[in-house]
Write a protein that holds these residues in place. Structure first.
Motif, PDB file in Angstrom:
ATOM      1  N   PRO A  79      36.958  57.773  35.597  1.00  0.00           N
ATOM      2  CA  PRO A  79      37.831  57.217  36.640  1.00  0.00           C
ATOM      3  C   PRO A  79      38.742  57.955  37.215  1.00  0.00           C
ATOM      4  O   PRO A  79      39.424  58.878  36.584  1.00  0.00           O
ATOM      5  N   ASP A  80      38.933  57.992  38.643  1.00  0.00           N
ATOM      6  CA  ASP A  80      40.000  58.503  39.376  1.00  0.00           C
ATOM      7  C   ASP A  80      41.332  57.960  39.466  1.00  0.00           C
ATOM      8  O   ASP A  80      41.116  56.733  38.970  1.00  0.00           O
ATOM      9  N   PRO A  81      42.435  58.433  39.661  1.00  0.00           N
ATOM     10  CA  PRO A  81      43.811  57.830  39.683  1.00  0.00           C
ATOM     11  C   PRO A  81      43.721  56.377  40.604  1.00  0.00           C
ATOM     12  O   PRO A  81      42.987  56.650  41.662  1.00  0.00           O
ATOM     13  N   GLY A  82      44.156  55.272  40.236  1.00  0.00           N
ATOM     14  CA  GLY A  82      43.763  54.024  40.854  1.00  0.00           C
ATOM     15  C   GLY A  82      42.575  53.336  40.863  1.00  0.00           C
ATOM     16  O   GLY A  82      42.420  52.190  41.308  1.00  0.00           O
ATOM     17  N   GLU A  83      41.430  53.760  40.046  1.00  0.00           N
ATOM     18  CA  GLU A  83      40.257  52.999  39.921  1.00  0.00           C
ATOM     19  C   GLU A  83      40.368  52.490  38.577  1.00  0.00           C
ATOM     20  O   GLU A  83      41.005  52.991  37.617  1.00  0.00           O
ATOM     21  N   ILE A  84      39.813  51.065  38.648  1.00  0.00           N
ATOM     22  CA  ILE A  84      40.032  50.362  37.276  1.00  0.00           C
ATOM     23  C   ILE A  84      38.504  49.829  37.123  1.00  0.00           C
ATOM     24  O   ILE A  84      37.465  49.803  37.962  1.00  0.00           O
ATOM     25  N   HIS A  85      38.156  49.515  35.834  1.00  0.00           N
ATOM     26  CA  HIS A  85      37.103  49.354  35.316  1.00  0.00           C
ATOM     27  C   HIS A  85      36.679  47.841  35.870  1.00  0.00           C
ATOM     28  O   HIS A  85      37.355  46.845  36.307  1.00  0.00           O
ATOM     29  N   GLU A  86      35.301  47.759  35.736  1.00  0.00           N
ATOM     30  CA  GLU A  86      34.470  46.420  36.719  1.00  0.00           C
ATOM     31  C   GLU A  86      35.014  45.046  36.019  1.00  0.00           C
ATOM     32  O   GLU A  86      35.430  44.139  36.796  1.00  0.00           O
ATOM     33  N   ASP A  87      35.319  45.143  34.715  1.00  0.00           N
ATOM     34  CA  ASP A  87      35.720  43.756  33.923  1.00  0.00           C
ATOM     35  C   ASP A  87      37.155  43.491  34.412  1.00  0.00           C
ATOM     36  O   ASP A  87      37.510  42.346  34.615  1.00  0.00           O
ATOM     37  N   GLU A  88      38.060  44.633  34.334  1.00  0.00           N
ATOM     38  CA  GLU A  88      39.517  44.186  34.804  1.00  0.00           C
ATOM     39  C   GLU A  88      39.491  43.671  36.052  1.00  0.00           C
ATOM     40  O   GLU A  88      40.108  43.036  36.812  1.00  0.00           O
ATOM     41  N   ALA A  89      38.739  44.704  36.928  1.00  0.00           N
ATOM     42  CA  ALA A  89      38.586  44.072  38.561  1.00  0.00           C
ATOM     43  C   ALA A  89      38.165  42.598  38.586  1.00  0.00           C
ATOM     44  O   ALA A  89      38.806  41.829  39.332  1.00  0.00           O
ATOM     45  N   ALA A  90      37.277  42.021  37.921  1.00  0.00           N
ATOM     46  CA  ALA A  90      36.638  40.883  37.951  1.00  0.00           C
ATOM     47  C   ALA A  90      37.780  39.807  37.500  1.00  0.00           C
ATOM     48  O   ALA A  90      37.954  38.521  38.138  1.00  0.00           O
ATOM     49  N   ILE A  91      38.306  40.169  36.316  1.00  0.00           N
ATOM     50  CA  ILE A  91      39.455  39.309  35.835  1.00  0.00           C
ATOM     51  C   ILE A  91      40.444  39.272  36.904  1.00  0.00           C
ATOM     52  O   ILE A  91      41.084  38.162  37.258  1.00  0.00           O
ATOM     53  N   ARG A  92      41.043  40.322  37.637  1.00  0.00           N
ATOM     54  CA  ARG A  92      42.144  40.317  38.491  1.00  0.00           C
ATOM     55  C   ARG A  92      41.710  39.357  39.900  1.00  0.00           C
ATOM     56  O   ARG A  92      42.709  38.937  40.336  1.00  0.00           O
ATOM     57  N   LEU A  93      40.660  39.682  40.380  1.00  0.00           N
ATOM     58  CA  LEU A  93      39.919  38.851  41.286  1.00  0.00           C
ATOM     59  C   LEU A  93      39.941  37.471  41.043  1.00  0.00           C
ATOM     60  O   LEU A  93      40.230  36.444  41.884  1.00  0.00           O
ATOM     61  N   ALA A  94      39.287  37.080  39.978  1.00  0.00           N
ATOM     62  CA  ALA A  94      39.105  35.539  39.607  1.00  0.00           C
ATOM     63  C   ALA A  94      40.508  35.042  39.721  1.00  0.00           C
ATOM     64  O   ALA A  94      40.599  33.822  39.957  1.00  0.00           O
ATOM     65  N   ALA A  95      41.399  35.806  38.825  1.00  0.00           N
ATOM     66  CA  ALA A  95      42.913  35.009  38.917  1.00  0.00           C
ATOM     67  C   ALA A  95      43.510  34.589  40.346  1.00  0.00           C
ATOM     68  O   ALA A  95      44.167  33.683  40.669  1.00  0.00           O
ATOM     69  N   ALA A  96      43.112  35.367  41.454  1.00  0.00           N
ATOM     70  CA  ALA A  96      43.413  35.280  42.789  1.00  0.00           C
ATOM     71  C   ALA A  96      42.743  34.112  43.584  1.00  0.00           C
ATOM     72  O   ALA A  96      42.907  33.538  44.144  1.00  0.00           O
ATOM     73  N   VAL A  97      41.385  33.991  43.292  1.00  0.00           N
ATOM     74  CA  VAL A  97      40.662  33.077  43.828  1.00  0.00           C
ATOM     75  C   VAL A  97      40.502  31.913  43.368  1.00  0.00           C
ATOM     76  O   VAL A  97      40.118  30.715  43.788  1.00  0.00           O
ATOM     77  N   ALA A  98      40.467  31.560  41.775  1.00  0.00           N
ATOM     78  CA  ALA A  98      40.431  30.301  41.358  1.00  0.00           C
ATOM     79  C   ALA A  98      41.498  29.475  41.283  1.00  0.00           C
ATOM     80  O   ALA A  98      42.588  29.924  40.797  1.00  0.00           O
ATOM     81  N   GLY A  99      41.480  28.376  41.685  1.00  0.00           N
ATOM     82  CA  GLY A  99      42.718  27.338  41.768  1.00  0.00           C
ATOM     83  C   GLY A  99      42.796  26.325  40.885  1.00  0.00           C
ATOM     84  O   GLY A  99      42.068  26.488  39.667  1.00  0.00           O
TER      85      GLY A  99
END
Length: 347
Positions: free
Chosen positions: A60-80
């Motif tokens: 990964p380059d600086p600022g890139e994150i793993h797919e699992d971390e990305a999915a968790i972060r996005l889910a936390a934002a969209v799931a009510g």
């Protein structure tokens, strides 16, 4: 990101700790799935493995994150409200209903989010009736590494507005009154009472009274007034027997006299398009079409759960029915349990 080849049987650089496998790899009989983040122990195992063809790993380059971390972060934002998560597994994180209710989606914003490459959020239908434990959506990231700024852009869409992108609204126990013009008689009256009882009780609410009145504006106004005022006020009135296309029908005259208004004459769905919706103060009034008063599954069976789970009696609430408004037998899965065995047309 950088792509670096790693060869089984050869020692790899220590800087590859936390690098990500770009494809499946078998090491000493153990299968490692693509997307695996390599540890120092993994690199040692690769060095001791039997010689094999090189496999790509992603640094990964600086600022890139793993797919699992990305999915968790996005889910936390969209799931009510009303949702729990399961996973992630191979970058897919599932959204599971945590209660019985109505699944809500901000559809336009869902499309906006899914225009951001490589974010993926997919769901069941907006307005679908769901039970606790149902799979109602998933969040997935396509590549193994993604720029965190891209995930943050999707997350901002997910949080935009008064509620998050998706959620389950619980069916709340509400008071319902039923008002029937006396033109409904005999066997038809029995069928009607059985039908509305199944609908309201099946959605966890209670019928506090069924009034039969003459086809007269004053009589309807008197009966309707008891349902919309004082301690006996109900949240919802169901009516039957009104001539929905006649502006001088007793129901419409009574609503006007009680300072209410008709919100919609008809709804964008079939069967049930002659359904009408009105309100007097905080009480919604739903005029059932003839087919919806008895044995058919209609638009009323999709609108009722919305009203009983907190959606207001507005034109906006009704407008949501248009997408997926052809209510054929193939659409039964969207209905409440009580309606799935009712008759439905072929189109």
């Amino acid at each position: 990101m950088q792509v670096v080849p790693v060869t089984p049987g050869e020692r790899a650089s220590a800087r590859l700790v936390d690098a990500v496998l770009a494809r499946d790899l078998t090491v000493t009989g153990e299968r490692w799935s693509k997307g695996r983040r390599l540890t120092a122990h993994d690199l040692e195992a690769i060095a001791r493995a039997d010689p094999g063809d090189p496999v790509s790993v992603l640094v990964p380059d600086p600022g890139e994150i793993h797919e699992d971390e990305a999915a968790i972060r996005l889910a936390a934002a969209v799931a009510g409200l009303g949702l729990v998560t399961r996973g992630p597994a191979e970058s897919r994180l599932d959204l599971i209903a945590d209660l019985d209710g109505v699944f809500n989606v901000r559809v336009a914003d869902l499309e906006r989010l899914n225009r951001i490459d490589p974010l993926e959020v997919f769901t069941v239908f907006d307005g679908q009736i769901v039970a606790r434990g149902d799979l109602v959506g998933s969040v997935k990231i396509a590549p193994h590494l993604v720029d965190a700024a891209i995930v943050d852009a999707g997350a901002r869409i997910g949080r935009d507005g008064r509620r998050q992108l998706v959620g389950v609204a619980p069916l709340v126990r509400r008071r319902v009154g039923v008002l029937v013009k006396e033109s409904v008689r005999g066997i038809a009256r029995e069928r009607f009472e059985a039908s509305v009882s199944a609908k309201i009780e099946g959605l966890g609410s209670e019928i506090v009274g069924i009034d039969y009145v003459e086809d007269d504006a004053a009589a309807v106004e008197s009966a309707m007034g008891r349902f919309v005022r004082g301690s006996d006020r109900v949240d919802l009135i169901l009516t039957a027997g009104a001539a929905s296309t006649d502006p001088l029908d007793a129901c419409f005259v009574a609503i006007g006299a009680l300072l209410g208004r008709v919100v919609r004459h008809g709804v964008p769905a079939h069967p049930g398009s002659m359904l009408w919706l009105a309100r007097i103060g905080r009480t919604a009034i739903l005029g059932l079409p003839t087919c919806g008063a008895y044995s058919k599954a209609t638009a009323a069976d999709l609108l009722l759960p919305r009203l009983l789970s907190g959606d207001p009696p507005t034109a906006r609430t009704v407008a949501k029915l248009g997408h997926g408004g052809i209510l054929t037998r193939s659409q039964r899965f969207r209905f409440p349990a009580y309606a799935r065995e009712l008759d439905a047309p072929d189109g």
